[in-house]
Write a protein that holds these residues in place. Structure first.
Motif, PDB file in Angstrom:
ATOM      1  N   THR A 107       0.787  -1.235   0.000  1.00  0.00           N
ATOM      2  CA  THR A 107       0.000   0.000   0.000  1.00  0.00           C
ATOM      3  C   THR A 107       0.818   1.284   0.000  1.00  0.00           C
ATOM      4  O   THR A 107       0.290   2.346  -0.319  1.00  0.00           O
ATOM      5  CB  THR A 107      -0.909   0.054   1.247  1.00  0.00           C
ATOM      6  OG1 THR A 107      -0.077   0.183   2.396  1.00  0.00           O
ATOM      7  CG2 THR A 107      -1.751  -1.211   1.366  1.00  0.00           C
TER       8      THR A 107
ATOM      9  N   TRP B 123      -9.778   2.275   2.570  1.00  0.00           N
ATOM     10  CA  TRP B 123      -8.914   1.115   2.835  1.00  0.00           C
ATOM     11  C   TRP B 123      -8.915   0.725   4.304  1.00  0.00           C
ATOM     12  O   TRP B 123      -8.968  -0.454   4.650  1.00  0.00           O
ATOM     13  CB  TRP B 123      -7.481   1.446   2.399  1.00  0.00           C
ATOM     14  CG  TRP B 123      -6.513   0.315   2.540  1.00  0.00           C
ATOM     15  CD1 TRP B 123      -6.251  -0.646   1.616  1.00  0.00           C
ATOM     16  CD2 TRP B 123      -5.669   0.031   3.674  1.00  0.00           C
ATOM     17  NE1 TRP B 123      -5.299  -1.524   2.104  1.00  0.00           N
ATOM     18  CE2 TRP B 123      -4.931  -1.127   3.358  1.00  0.00           C
ATOM     19  CE3 TRP B 123      -5.479   0.637   4.925  1.00  0.00           C
ATOM     20  CZ2 TRP B 123      -4.006  -1.690   4.246  1.00  0.00           C
ATOM     21  CZ3 TRP B 123      -4.555   0.067   5.802  1.00  0.00           C
ATOM     22  CH2 TRP B 123      -3.835  -1.073   5.460  1.00  0.00           C
TER      23      TRP B 123
ATOM     24  N   ALA C 121      -4.959   0.331  -2.827  1.00  0.00           N
ATOM     25  CA  ALA C 121      -5.828   0.853  -1.765  1.00  0.00           C
ATOM     26  C   ALA C 121      -7.131   0.065  -1.717  1.00  0.00           C
ATOM     27  O   ALA C 121      -8.163   0.558  -1.291  1.00  0.00           O
ATOM     28  CB  ALA C 121      -6.105   2.341  -1.997  1.00  0.00           C
TER      29      ALA C 121
END
Lengths: 181, 201
Positions: free
Chosen positions: A37, A82, B9
């Motif tokens: 990420t 997220w 994400a």
């Protein structure tokens, strides 16, 4: 592993991992998260969005007008992020670990001096942590752990303050009693 | 060649990171407020030990991957250096931990290992967030307090990164040695059985 019953409450509780193993595993999980990420793990990113989401249901006008939470609800559902999936994952992972090790118990823990007192202290502690996490823009996971792995100066200042004040606060609450708890 | 971060994400990376994070935290004993707060009574050093070693493992991993060309320099998020804000927030979360028995992440672990007190802690976090938001105009200045230029320890000290990492590694070993000594003296650490079924010893 068989589920324990009320009459067999101490049966089949697996021990915790040794700290070196848990630390190594946590470090690898954190590294994996960074690689996937570009950032680390967190928690209050979710609770803040959750506060905006609940707030919008209870008092939409007040949340929309608020300078801090308003921008979060401006572009649709504040939970669409997220961090929501990550915290949902934490819940699933914790449940799986507790259940499979025989450590799942419905209980109020740390209630030796009364349930009402314990639950009130839990709310009070949560309020302090919730407010503090907004000041620091993160919590022990987001700033302390993840920031630490990125060698962020702020992370080490955060951790030093967290541990020093925590030890002092614990001393004031429990006196010189080191026994658990 | 794949160069990280992948900057994903999505749901998969979120769930995967979270499941592993929650699984490790529970297995470390961090769903139990008795185990967690024993760190502040100095009778159980698991929190220091686990956090410190995890930071070293992840930081060394990122460093080596960068050296090998698999990770992008400056591609990873660094917490901005608002040192006053970090100190105040850290102090408040420290108080919250000592009083309430959890920090935000571990309260999720506590709740999903069956603890009602963890739910109350989470409700407290939401209340604390609302209080912060409603006082935002008055407290906003706290969030940028003590800003400095240097974002990272190598930038701050001018030392090479490997030296900082070596220093942290030595500090982690020291935490294990000193912590274990305290645990012996104070009859720690808290066992899984004590943390699960009995809060007294």
């Amino acid at each position: 592993m068989t589920r324990t019953t009320a009459s067999n409450r101490t049966g089949s509780i697996r021990t915790f991992w040794p700290s070196w193993l848990a630390g190594l595993a946590l470090g690898l999980v954190l590294l994996l998260t960074f690689l996937m990420t570009g950032h680390g793990l967190g928690a209050t990113g979710f609770t803040t969005r959750f506060a905006a989401w609940i707030g919008e249901m209870l008092a939409p006008a007040a949340i929309a007008a608020n300078d801090y939470l308003g921008p979060m609800v401006e572009n649709g559902n504040p939970l669409a992020s997220w961090i929501t999936w990550e915290v949902l994952g934490v819940a699933i992972g914790a449940l799986a670990a507790a259940y499979s090790s025989g450590r799942w118990r419905f209980q109020i823990s740390g209630a030796q001096s009364g349930r009402i007192k314990r639950l009130s202290l839990a709310v009070g502690g949560g309020i302090a942590a919730g407010f503090g996490a907004r000041v620091a823009a993160g919590c022990t996971s987001g700033v302390g752990l993840s920031g630490g792995a990125a060698l962020s100066v702020a992370a080490f200042v955060f951790l030093a303050a967290f541990f020093t004040v925590g030890v002092v606060a614990s001393r004031l609450l429990h006196g010189n009693n080191h026994r658990n708890p | 060649m794949m160069v990280f971060p992948a900057n994903d994400a999505g749901i998969t990376s979120g769930l995967l990171s979270g499941v592993l994070f929650g699984y490790v935290l529970e297995n470390a004993g961090f769903g139990s407020p008795c185990k967690l707060t024993a760190q502040f009574r100095l009778s159980d050093w698991s929190v220091f030990k686990v956090m410190f070693s995890a930071i070293v493992v992840a930081a060394v991993g990122l460093y080596l991957l960068r050296l090998a060309g698999y990770a992008e320099d400056g591609g990873f998020f660094v917490t901005p250096p608002m040192l006053g804000a970090a100190a105040i927030g850290g102090a408040m979360i420290g108080v919250g931990f000592a009083v309430g028995g959890y920090c935000p992440g571990t309260s999720v672990v506590g709740l999903f290992s069956g603890r009602l007190d963890a739910l109350l802690f989470l409700i407290g976090i939401v209340l604390g967030t609302w209080i912060f938001a409603s006082a935002y105009d008055e407290v906003k200045w706290l969030t940028s307090l003590g800003a400095i230029e240097a974002e990272t320890l190598p930038e701050l000290t001018g030392l090479p990164e490997w030296m900082i990492l070596a220093g942290l590694g030595i500090a982690a070993v020291a935490v294990f040695v000193i912590g274990t000594r305290f645990e012996r003296r104070l009859q720690g650490p808290v066992t899984a059985e004590q943390a699960t079924v009995g809060n007294t010893r």
